[in-house]
Design an enzyme around this catalytic site. Structure first.
Site, PDB file in Angstrom:
ATOM      1  N   GLY A 117      15.747   7.720   1.888  1.00 33.61           N
ATOM      2  CA  GLY A 117      15.992   7.456   0.436  1.00 33.61           C
ATOM      3  C   GLY A 117      15.094   6.177  -0.148  1.00 33.61           C
ATOM      4  O   GLY A 117      15.176   5.283   0.817  1.00 33.61           O
TER       5      GLY A 117
ATOM      6  N   ALA B 155       0.793  -1.146  -0.149  1.00 35.26           N
ATOM      7  CA  ALA B 155       0.103   0.031   0.063  1.00 35.26           C
ATOM      8  C   ALA B 155       0.823   1.187   0.191  1.00 35.26           C
ATOM      9  O   ALA B 155       1.445   1.474   0.997  1.00 35.26           O
ATOM     10  CB  ALA B 155      -0.938   0.041   1.179  1.00 35.26           C
ATOM     11  N   GLY B 156       1.057   1.938  -1.191  1.00 34.79           N
ATOM     12  CA  GLY B 156       1.894   3.149  -1.263  1.00 34.79           C
ATOM     13  C   GLY B 156       3.047   2.940  -2.327  1.00 34.79           C
ATOM     14  O   GLY B 156       3.735   1.818  -1.888  1.00 34.79           O
TER      15      GLY B 156
ATOM     16  N   VAL C 151       9.732   4.639  -1.856  1.00 31.52           N
ATOM     17  CA  VAL C 151      10.197   3.582  -1.228  1.00 31.52           C
ATOM     18  C   VAL C 151       9.401   2.198  -1.578  1.00 31.52           C
ATOM     19  O   VAL C 151       9.904   1.285  -1.829  1.00 31.52           O
ATOM     20  CB  VAL C 151       9.923   3.716   0.145  1.00 31.52           C
ATOM     21  CG1 VAL C 151       9.917   2.330   0.981  1.00 31.52           C
ATOM     22  CG2 VAL C 151      10.519   4.801   0.808  1.00 31.52           C
TER      23      VAL C 151
ATOM     24  N   GLY D 128      15.042  18.145  -2.737  1.00 28.36           N
ATOM     25  CA  GLY D 128      14.130  17.186  -2.545  1.00 28.36           C
ATOM     26  C   GLY D 128      14.580  16.489  -1.077  1.00 28.36           C
ATOM     27  O   GLY D 128      13.977  15.618  -0.636  1.00 28.36           O
TER      28      GLY D 128
ATOM     29  N   LYS E 205      10.436   9.169  15.958  1.00 26.81           N
ATOM     30  CA  LYS E 205      11.640   7.945  15.923  1.00 26.81           C
ATOM     31  C   LYS E 205      12.163   7.936  17.422  1.00 26.81           C
ATOM     32  O   LYS E 205      12.365   6.548  17.764  1.00 26.81           O
ATOM     33  CB  LYS E 205      12.707   8.435  15.050  1.00 26.81           C
ATOM     34  CG  LYS E 205      12.143   8.426  13.683  1.00 26.81           C
ATOM     35  CD  LYS E 205      13.060   9.173  12.587  1.00 26.81           C
ATOM     36  CE  LYS E 205      12.388   9.383  11.251  1.00 26.81           C
ATOM     37  NZ  LYS E 205      13.711   9.919  10.517  1.00 26.81           N
TER      38      LYS E 205
ATOM     39  N   GLU F  64      11.101  -1.792  11.104  1.00 29.10           N
ATOM     40  CA  GLU F  64      12.587  -1.540  10.822  1.00 29.10           C
ATOM     41  C   GLU F  64      12.845  -0.262  10.140  1.00 29.10           C
ATOM     42  O   GLU F  64      13.707   0.764  10.505  1.00 29.10           O
ATOM     43  CB  GLU F  64      13.424  -2.631  10.291  1.00 29.10           C
ATOM     44  CG  GLU F  64      14.898  -2.204  10.322  1.00 29.10           C
ATOM     45  CD  GLU F  64      15.628  -2.273  11.589  1.00 29.10           C
ATOM     46  OE1 GLU F  64      16.142  -1.099  11.909  1.00 29.10           O
ATOM     47  OE2 GLU F  64      15.801  -3.413  12.282  1.00 29.10           O
TER      48      GLU F  64
ATOM     49  N   GLU G 175      10.576  18.947   2.417  1.00 31.38           N
ATOM     50  CA  GLU G 175       9.233  19.322   1.973  1.00 31.38           C
ATOM     51  C   GLU G 175       8.958  20.629   1.816  1.00 31.38           C
ATOM     52  O   GLU G 175       9.769  21.589   2.324  1.00 31.38           O
ATOM     53  CB  GLU G 175       8.160  18.621   2.894  1.00 31.38           C
ATOM     54  CG  GLU G 175       8.483  17.155   3.199  1.00 31.38           C
ATOM     55  CD  GLU G 175       8.153  16.314   1.999  1.00 31.38           C
ATOM     56  OE1 GLU G 175       7.457  16.734   1.311  1.00 31.38           O
ATOM     57  OE2 GLU G 175       8.630  15.127   2.054  1.00 31.38           O
TER      58      GLU G 175
END
Length: 440
Positions: free
Chosen positions: A304, A10-11, A15, A189, A207, A131, A192
């Site tokens: 990335g 999903a997405g 990534v 990039g 995080k 992870e 944002e």
């Protein structure tokens, strides 16, 4: 080998596309590690027509990620939608409720709903793996969960946001302002259009909340984190730090103290000799202080497509192997609700930059206020004014000049009290700059 693990993604951003490509080229290795093949059978994204560099016709397409999570043809849902609410939450909750494994890179979701989702995964006997949610390609979560059970962690700290580290690195090396570096980071990039989440420390805080739970066996408590961003840092602060033997980094710090677990995110001065001070650009780093291994530092790409996808694929391989460990390293029922350590009780060294009027008695007035707060000064540096035409017979111009103080260990409360009194005395011309020092 057994039946293939059927994966739905999903997405399909940077990534998601990288996950598909890595699984394609590493299919045999992943199958060997997991003990069975892994097949991407379904995908979901907002734009079906977008060119992602590979053919989508071999996958079942879902316009709605929640529908993908409900599909009987999917065993493991990879959630890369993002966000702490809405579609992302519903997709993950639906998948777990139906007894499907979930792999996610969504730190905001875990920081807010991690405990409830982990409990659901445990009840259903499935994996909730994340992870990729912290530090991109650095396997810090696996290290904390799998490699350090024989250690008691006392402190964990790190550079967890590549955007901030890039900006601070450029500011230091090139003498640029925050605004100039931010604009360049957006062009490349790294940042944002609305950079608030990154530069004001919220991304790092999410995080840190996850890492704190894993390191100390506590419930995720993002609301306990003190958060301060980097937008107030100036080239002068960076040059003064360098002159004093430090670098400034945005750190997330979690530390076991006598009053509880201290969690904080803020610009921090670290000794140039430390491993974390050498980490420049968009790279991330995490240092773990523990009783057996002493100090362990992990450094690598924090963001990335390929780096983050690498972590996602590692989790998929674990799911394929049949691992279904408690998501936070311990069953949710065993996670302690640690008392919050108030930021006012934090104790450490401080860098204080005051813009004072260049006239007799100012430095003495500042030192007096520090002494009243029982703050010991390690050093005082004052930069003289270059406005020679208006200098008096003592060589003072009366113009605003920087006065930099480095303190020995002091409490946050004492520092704030002293600075407030100095401001009230009319000794400073601009708001003060206060940066904490994290020693090795």
């Amino acid at each position: 080998m057994g039946r293939p693990l059927r994966v739905g993604i999903a997405g399909l951003g940077t990534v998601g596309a990288s996950v598909i490509q890595i699984l394609d080229r590493q299919n045999e290795v992943v199958a060997q590690r997991g003990g069975r093949p892994v097949e991407v059978v379904a995908v979901s994204a907002r734009d079906r027509a977008k060119d992602r560099g590979f053919d989508l016709t071999g996958f079942t397409w879902f316009d709605d990620p929640v529908a993908l999570a409900k599909s009987a043809d999917v065993d493991c849902v990879v959630e890369l939608v993002g966000g702490s609410e809405g579609t992302a939450l519903e997709t993950v909750r639906t998948a777990l409720s139906l007894g499907k494994h979930v792999v996610t890179a969504n730190k905001a979701l875990l920081a807010k709903h991690g405990l409830a989702l982990a409990k659901l995964a445990e009840e259903k006997g499935v994996s909730l793996a994340f992870e990729a949610s912290v530090a991109g390609g650095i396997p810090v979560i696996k290290v904390l969960c799998e490699a350090l059970p024989g250690n008691k962690v006392s402190r964990l700290y790190g550079i967890l946001n590549g955007t901030c580290n890039y900006i601070l690195s450029r500011m230091e090396l090139e003498g640029l302002t925050f605004a100039e570096c931010l604009k360049d980071a957006q062009r490349l990039g790294y940042a944002e259009a609305d950079p608030t989440f990154d530069v004001e420390g919220f991304d790092t805080a999410h995080k840190l909340a996850i890492l704190t739970s894993l390191a100390f066996g506590t419930q995720v408590d993002a609301d306990a984190i003190y958060v301060e961003g980097i937008s107030s840092i100036t080239p002068l602060d960076l040059s003064m730090a360098s002159e004093l033997g430090f670098r400034i980094k945005l750190l997330g710090v979690a530390e076991r103290t006598e009053t509880g677990i201290e969690q904080r995110v803020h610009p921090t001065m670290v000794p140039k000799s430390s491993a974390i001070a050498q980490v420049m650009g968009v790279t991330n780093a995490v240092t773990i202080d523990a009783d057996a291994v002493k100090e362990l530092t992990l450094i690598g790409p924090g963001a990335g497509g390929d780096a983050t996808a690498s972590a996602v694929v590692a989790d998929i391989a674990d799911v394929a192997s049949g691992k279904a460990e408690p998501p936070f390293g311990r069953p949710v029922g065993h996670l302690e609700k640690a008392p919050r350590a108030p930021m006012q009780r934090h104790e450490g060294g401080y860098y204080i930059r005051l813009t004072v009027h260049d006239r007799p008695g100012v430095a003495a007035g500042v030192a007096t206020r520090m002494a009243e707060a029982e703050i010991s000064l390690e050093s005082i540096l004052q930069k003289r004014s270059e406005v020679a035409a208006t200098q008096d017979r003592h060589g003072r111009s009366g113009a605003p000049v920087p006065l930099v103080l480095i303190t020995y260990a002091a409490t946050e409360a004492a520092i704030r009290s002293a600075v407030e009194k100095i401001s009230g005395d009319g000794l400073i011309a601009e708001p003060p700059q206060v940066i904490r020092i994290e020693r090795e």
